[in-house]
Write an enzyme that holds these catalytic residues in place. Structure first.
Site, PDB file in Angstrom:
ATOM      1  N   ASP A  77     -30.630  13.548  85.987  1.00 19.94           N
ATOM      2  CA  ASP A  77     -30.093  12.203  86.173  1.00 19.94           C
ATOM      3  C   ASP A  77     -28.570  12.179  86.208  1.00 19.94           C
ATOM      4  OD1 ASP A  77     -30.306  12.854  83.374  1.00 19.94           O
ATOM      5  OD2 ASP A  77     -29.856  10.778  82.890  1.00 19.94           O
ATOM      6  N   ASP A 119     -33.665  14.547  79.009  1.00 17.98           N
ATOM      7  CA  ASP A 119     -33.185  13.197  78.711  1.00 17.98           C
ATOM      8  C   ASP A 119     -32.941  12.396  79.979  1.00 17.98           C
ATOM      9  OD1 ASP A 119     -33.220  13.949  76.023  1.00 17.98           O
ATOM     10  OD2 ASP A 119     -31.151  14.639  76.108  1.00 17.98           O
ATOM     11  N   ASP A 161     -34.777  18.353  83.975  1.00 16.31           N
ATOM     12  CA  ASP A 161     -34.017  17.871  82.824  1.00 16.31           C
ATOM     13  C   ASP A 161     -34.944  17.099  81.886  1.00 16.31           C
ATOM     14  OD1 ASP A 161     -31.795  17.051  81.229  1.00 16.31           O
ATOM     15  OD2 ASP A 161     -31.627  15.199  82.385  1.00 16.31           O
TER      16      ASP A 161
END
Length: 174
Positions: free
Chosen positions: A132, A10, A8
């Site tokens: 996250d 961000d 990922d």
């Protein structure tokens, strides 16, 4: 054939927390630390829903700093794994070109063929996924790895690491 890792952007490669806190400080004069926002949801990260206003501003995604250790970790992981950058870039229209420019600057060795901008990460089928957000990892068909962030402190349903050194160490044993 090499095993694959979906990574990922961000909150994993790009330090969105630090960037948002810095912009908030510049606009308000109020200094918040990552510790101050720990346990909050993204919508509650900054007062008055300011976080979602910031991510809609032109330049937000282009100016995000790189997460400490991310560049070195991706280079090291690329030696033994095929890396795919996977980002939900459809919600905020300006994020797509800005994220592409950001990747070209900080991760120039990642081929355009290995960059996946999408809206729903449940379609991603890799051996590992580093993200996250549990909502993305819950559907991971491979091994799910949660990158610790302010908003996921109470979530422990996936293997979790707090920094890129720990992630790299994990993959040395895989």
């Amino acid at each position: 054939m090499q095993k694959t890792i979906a990574v990922d952007m961000d909150g994993v490669l790009a330090d969105v927390e630090a960037h948002a806190l810095n912009l908030y400080y510049k606009q308000s004069g109020i200094l918040l630390t990552k510790k101050d926002i720990e346990g909050r949801k993204e919508a509650e990260m900054l007062p008055d829903g300011l976080f979602y206003k910031l991510v809609r501003e032109k330049g937000f995604f282009r100016e995000v700093p790189v997460m400490p250790g991310a560049i070195e970790a991706i280079k090291k992981l690329s030696e033994n794994f095929t890396i795919y950058i996977v980002s939900a870039a459809m919600e905020f229209p300006q994020s797509l070109p800005e994220k592409r420019e950001w990747l070209a600057e900080y991760f120039p060795d990642i081929s355009w063929r290995n960059i996946i901008f999408c809206g729903d990460k449940s379609v991603i089928k890799t051996d590992y996924m580093i993200d996250d957000h549990a909502k993305n990892l819950d559907f991971c068909q491979g091994k799910a790895i949660m990158f610790a962030a302010f908003h996921n402190q109470s979530q422990n349903q996936h293997l979790k690491f707090g920094n890129w050194d720990a992630v790299t160490a994990f993959f040395e044993n895989e």
